[in-house]
Design a protein around this motif. Structure first.
Motif, PDB file in Angstrom:
ATOM      1  N   THR A  63       0.828  -1.206   0.000  1.00  0.00           N
ATOM      2  CA  THR A  63       0.000   0.000   0.000  1.00  0.00           C
ATOM      3  C   THR A  63       0.865   1.259   0.000  1.00  0.00           C
ATOM      4  O   THR A  63       1.850   1.344   0.729  1.00  0.00           O
ATOM      5  N   VAL A  64       0.450   2.208  -0.817  1.00  0.00           N
ATOM      6  CA  VAL A  64       1.067   3.533  -0.811  1.00  0.00           C
ATOM      7  C   VAL A  64      -0.062   4.556  -0.664  1.00  0.00           C
ATOM      8  O   VAL A  64      -1.138   4.402  -1.241  1.00  0.00           O
ATOM      9  N   GLU A  65       0.187   5.572   0.135  1.00  0.00           N
ATOM     10  CA  GLU A  65      -0.779   6.644   0.331  1.00  0.00           C
ATOM     11  C   GLU A  65      -0.331   7.832  -0.525  1.00  0.00           C
ATOM     12  O   GLU A  65       0.788   8.326  -0.376  1.00  0.00           O
ATOM     13  N   VAL A  66      -1.203   8.268  -1.417  1.00  0.00           N
ATOM     14  CA  VAL A  66      -0.871   9.326  -2.373  1.00  0.00           C
ATOM     15  C   VAL A  66      -1.686  10.568  -2.040  1.00  0.00           C
ATOM     16  O   VAL A  66      -2.905  10.496  -1.860  1.00  0.00           O
ATOM     17  N   THR A  67      -1.003  11.705  -1.955  1.00  0.00           N
ATOM     18  CA  THR A  67      -1.670  12.984  -1.713  1.00  0.00           C
ATOM     19  C   THR A  67      -1.495  13.851  -2.958  1.00  0.00           C
ATOM     20  O   THR A  67      -0.369  14.043  -3.428  1.00  0.00           O
ATOM     21  N   ILE A  68      -2.625  14.343  -3.486  1.00  0.00           N
ATOM     22  CA  ILE A  68      -2.586  15.169  -4.694  1.00  0.00           C
ATOM     23  C   ILE A  68      -3.308  16.487  -4.450  1.00  0.00           C
ATOM     24  O   ILE A  68      -4.203  16.577  -3.611  1.00  0.00           O
ATOM     25  N   SER A  69      -2.878  17.500  -5.179  1.00  0.00           N
ATOM     26  CA  SER A  69      -3.573  18.789  -5.209  1.00  0.00           C
ATOM     27  C   SER A  69      -4.308  18.870  -6.535  1.00  0.00           C
ATOM     28  O   SER A  69      -3.704  18.721  -7.591  1.00  0.00           O
ATOM     29  N   VAL A  70      -5.606  19.099  -6.471  1.00  0.00           N
ATOM     30  CA  VAL A  70      -6.446  19.144  -7.664  1.00  0.00           C
ATOM     31  C   VAL A  70      -6.933  20.570  -7.861  1.00  0.00           C
ATOM     32  O   VAL A  70      -7.540  21.156  -6.965  1.00  0.00           O
ATOM     33  N   THR A  71      -6.642  21.120  -9.033  1.00  0.00           N
ATOM     34  CA  THR A  71      -7.070  22.467  -9.377  1.00  0.00           C
ATOM     35  C   THR A  71      -8.100  22.375 -10.498  1.00  0.00           C
ATOM     36  O   THR A  71      -7.865  21.712 -11.506  1.00  0.00           O
ATOM     37  N   ARG A  72      -9.241  23.040 -10.304  1.00  0.00           N
ATOM     38  CA  ARG A  72     -10.325  23.004 -11.288  1.00  0.00           C
ATOM     39  C   ARG A  72     -10.668  24.403 -11.744  1.00  0.00           C
ATOM     40  O   ARG A  72     -10.586  25.362 -10.979  1.00  0.00           O
ATOM     41  N   SER A  73     -11.097  24.509 -12.998  1.00  0.00           N
ATOM     42  CA  SER A  73     -11.555  25.804 -13.484  1.00  0.00           C
ATOM     43  C   SER A  73     -12.930  26.131 -12.900  1.00  0.00           C
ATOM     44  O   SER A  73     -13.246  27.285 -12.672  1.00  0.00           O
ATOM     45  N   ASP A  74     -13.753  25.105 -12.645  1.00  0.00           N
ATOM     46  CA  ASP A  74     -15.061  25.278 -12.020  1.00  0.00           C
ATOM     47  C   ASP A  74     -15.112  24.403 -10.771  1.00  0.00           C
ATOM     48  O   ASP A  74     -15.330  23.199 -10.863  1.00  0.00           O
ATOM     49  N   PRO A  75     -14.913  24.982  -9.575  1.00  0.00           N
ATOM     50  CA  PRO A  75     -14.866  24.177  -8.353  1.00  0.00           C
ATOM     51  C   PRO A  75     -16.188  23.487  -8.016  1.00  0.00           C
ATOM     52  O   PRO A  75     -16.208  22.541  -7.242  1.00  0.00           O
ATOM     53  N   ALA A  76     -17.284  23.926  -8.607  1.00  0.00           N
ATOM     54  CA  ALA A  76     -18.585  23.314  -8.331  1.00  0.00           C
ATOM     55  C   ALA A  76     -18.768  22.010  -9.092  1.00  0.00           C
ATOM     56  O   ALA A  76     -19.701  21.260  -8.820  1.00  0.00           O
ATOM     57  N   GLU A  77     -17.898  21.736 -10.035  1.00  0.00           N
ATOM     58  CA  GLU A  77     -18.020  20.532 -10.855  1.00  0.00           C
ATOM     59  C   GLU A  77     -17.172  19.407 -10.258  1.00  0.00           C
ATOM     60  O   GLU A  77     -15.996  19.595  -9.974  1.00  0.00           O
ATOM     61  N   PRO A  78     -17.751  18.200 -10.095  1.00  0.00           N
ATOM     62  CA  PRO A  78     -16.957  17.079  -9.589  1.00  0.00           C
ATOM     63  C   PRO A  78     -15.970  16.592 -10.643  1.00  0.00           C
ATOM     64  O   PRO A  78     -16.223  16.693 -11.835  1.00  0.00           O
ATOM     65  N   VAL A  79     -14.839  16.082 -10.183  1.00  0.00           N
ATOM     66  CA  VAL A  79     -13.826  15.524 -11.089  1.00  0.00           C
ATOM     67  C   VAL A  79     -13.366  14.175 -10.558  1.00  0.00           C
ATOM     68  O   VAL A  79     -13.580  13.847  -9.400  1.00  0.00           O
ATOM     69  N   VAL A  80     -12.744  13.413 -11.435  1.00  0.00           N
ATOM     70  CA  VAL A  80     -12.163  12.133 -11.049  1.00  0.00           C
ATOM     71  C   VAL A  80     -10.680  12.184 -11.363  1.00  0.00           C
ATOM     72  O   VAL A  80     -10.276  12.710 -12.398  1.00  0.00           O
ATOM     73  N   CYS A  81      -9.874  11.681 -10.435  1.00  0.00           N
ATOM     74  CA  CYS A  81      -8.433  11.606 -10.650  1.00  0.00           C
ATOM     75  C   CYS A  81      -7.999  10.153 -10.496  1.00  0.00           C
ATOM     76  O   CYS A  81      -8.561   9.406  -9.689  1.00  0.00           O
ATOM     77  N   GLY A  94      -0.507  -0.708  -9.207  1.00  0.00           N
ATOM     78  CA  GLY A  94      -1.803  -0.487  -8.585  1.00  0.00           C
ATOM     79  C   GLY A  94      -2.366   0.831  -9.063  1.00  0.00           C
ATOM     80  O   GLY A  94      -1.633   1.750  -9.428  1.00  0.00           O
ATOM     81  N   ARG A  95      -3.704   0.902  -9.072  1.00  0.00           N
ATOM     82  CA  ARG A  95      -4.363   2.105  -9.575  1.00  0.00           C
ATOM     83  C   ARG A  95      -5.682   2.276  -8.847  1.00  0.00           C
ATOM     84  O   ARG A  95      -6.326   1.308  -8.482  1.00  0.00           O
ATOM     85  N   ARG A  96      -6.079   3.528  -8.681  1.00  0.00           N
ATOM     86  CA  ARG A  96      -7.350   3.818  -8.027  1.00  0.00           C
ATOM     87  C   ARG A  96      -7.924   5.110  -8.580  1.00  0.00           C
ATOM     88  O   ARG A  96      -7.189   6.081  -8.806  1.00  0.00           O
ATOM     89  N   GLU A  97      -9.227   5.118  -8.780  1.00  0.00           N
ATOM     90  CA  GLU A  97      -9.931   6.333  -9.180  1.00  0.00           C
ATOM     91  C   GLU A  97     -10.456   7.010  -7.922  1.00  0.00           C
ATOM     92  O   GLU A  97     -11.001   6.348  -7.041  1.00  0.00           O
ATOM     93  N   VAL A  98     -10.272   8.316  -7.855  1.00  0.00           N
ATOM     94  CA  VAL A  98     -10.691   9.073  -6.682  1.00  0.00           C
ATOM     95  C   VAL A  98     -11.661  10.154  -7.128  1.00  0.00           C
ATOM     96  O   VAL A  98     -11.353  10.939  -8.032  1.00  0.00           O
ATOM     97  N   LEU A  99     -12.830  10.189  -6.504  1.00  0.00           N
ATOM     98  CA  LEU A  99     -13.828  11.217  -6.793  1.00  0.00           C
ATOM     99  C   LEU A  99     -13.550  12.440  -5.942  1.00  0.00           C
ATOM    100  O   LEU A  99     -13.406  12.334  -4.722  1.00  0.00           O
ATOM    101  N   ILE A 100     -13.449  13.584  -6.574  1.00  0.00           N
ATOM    102  CA  ILE A 100     -13.296  14.850  -5.860  1.00  0.00           C
ATOM    103  C   ILE A 100     -14.599  15.605  -6.078  1.00  0.00           C
ATOM    104  O   ILE A 100     -14.890  16.038  -7.194  1.00  0.00           O
ATOM    105  N   GLY A 101     -15.365  15.734  -5.032  1.00  0.00           N
ATOM    106  CA  GLY A 101     -16.686  16.357  -5.125  1.00  0.00           C
ATOM    107  C   GLY A 101     -16.603  17.864  -5.274  1.00  0.00           C
ATOM    108  O   GLY A 101     -15.524  18.467  -5.221  1.00  0.00           O
ATOM    109  N   PRO A 102     -17.766  18.483  -5.464  1.00  0.00           N
ATOM    110  CA  PRO A 102     -17.816  19.946  -5.580  1.00  0.00           C
ATOM    111  C   PRO A 102     -17.235  20.621  -4.342  1.00  0.00           C
ATOM    112  O   PRO A 102     -17.300  20.084  -3.233  1.00  0.00           O
ATOM    113  N   SER A 103     -16.662  21.789  -4.550  1.00  0.00           N
ATOM    114  CA  SER A 103     -16.015  22.516  -3.468  1.00  0.00           C
ATOM    115  C   SER A 103     -16.180  24.017  -3.705  1.00  0.00           C
ATOM    116  O   SER A 103     -16.580  24.444  -4.780  1.00  0.00           O
ATOM    117  N   THR A 104     -15.863  24.790  -2.700  1.00  0.00           N
ATOM    118  CA  THR A 104     -15.886  26.245  -2.865  1.00  0.00           C
ATOM    119  C   THR A 104     -14.518  26.775  -3.270  1.00  0.00           C
ATOM    120  O   THR A 104     -14.394  27.915  -3.685  1.00  0.00           O
TER     121      THR A 104
END
Length: 139
Positions: A63-81, A94-104
Motif C-alpha cells: 500500500t502507498v498513500e498518495v496525496t494530490i492537489s487538484v485544481t479546477r476551473s469550475d470548483p462546483a463541478e466534480p472531477v475524477v483523478c 496499482g491504480r485507483r480512481e478518486v472522486l473529488i466532489g464539488p467545493s468552494t
C-alpha cells in the motif's frame, strides 16, 4: 493565346493567371485547414481539471498513500483523478480512481490509499478529468 487542337498538340497548360489563382486558392485552403485543426486540438487538450502530486507515503509492502492537489476551473463541478502505485522498475502495480466532489475552493488536496501487486516505491497521479463515471457518483 492561340488555340491549338488538343488531339494533335495535347492538352493546353494553365495560363500564368490561372496558376496564380490556383496556388493562392490552395494556400488559403491549407491555412483554413490548419486553423481548424488548431482550434479542435486546443478544445480537446484544454483540461478543466489538473492534478499534481503533493506527496506519497509507503504504508506497507502492498500500500502507498498518495496525496494530490487538484485544481479546477469550475470548483462546483466534480472531477475524477487516477492515482497509482509504481514498483522499482517503473511499472504501474496499482491504480485507483478518486472522486473529488464539488467545493468552494479552486484547489483542494486529497489523500487516497492505493493497493499494489508488488512492493511500491512511489505513488503518483496519472491524471484528472471531468468525465466522472456513474459508479463513482454517490447515490
Amino acid at each position: 493565346m492561340i488555340e491549338r487542337p488538343s488531339a494533335r498538340y495535347g492538352q493546353q497548360r494553365l495560363t500564368r493567371r490561372q496558376r496564380r489563382l490556383l496556388a493562392g486558392g490552395l494556400t488559403v485552403l491549407v491555412l483554413v485547414a490548419g486553423i481548424v485543426v488548431a482550434v479542435v486540438a486546443f478544445g480537446r487538450f484544454d483540461n478543466p481539471a489538473e492534478g499534481e502530486l503533493s506527496g506519497y507515503r509507503l504504508l506497507d509492502d502492498q500500500t502507498v498513500e498518495v496525496t494530490i492537489s487538484v485544481t479546477r476551473s469550475d470548483p462546483a463541478e466534480p472531477v475524477v483523478c487516477i492515482v497509482r502505485a509504481r514498483a522499482i522498475d517503473g511499472s504501474e502495480t496499482g491504480r485507483r480512481e478518486v472522486l473529488i466532489g464539488p467545493s468552494t475552493q479552486k484547489t483542494v488536496q486529497v489523500t487516497a490509499a492505493v493497493r499494489s501487486r508488488k512492493p511500491p516505491v512511489v505513488g503518483d497521479v496519472y491524471g484528472c478529468g471531468t468525465d466522472v463515471p456513474a459508479y463513482l457518483v454517490a447515490p
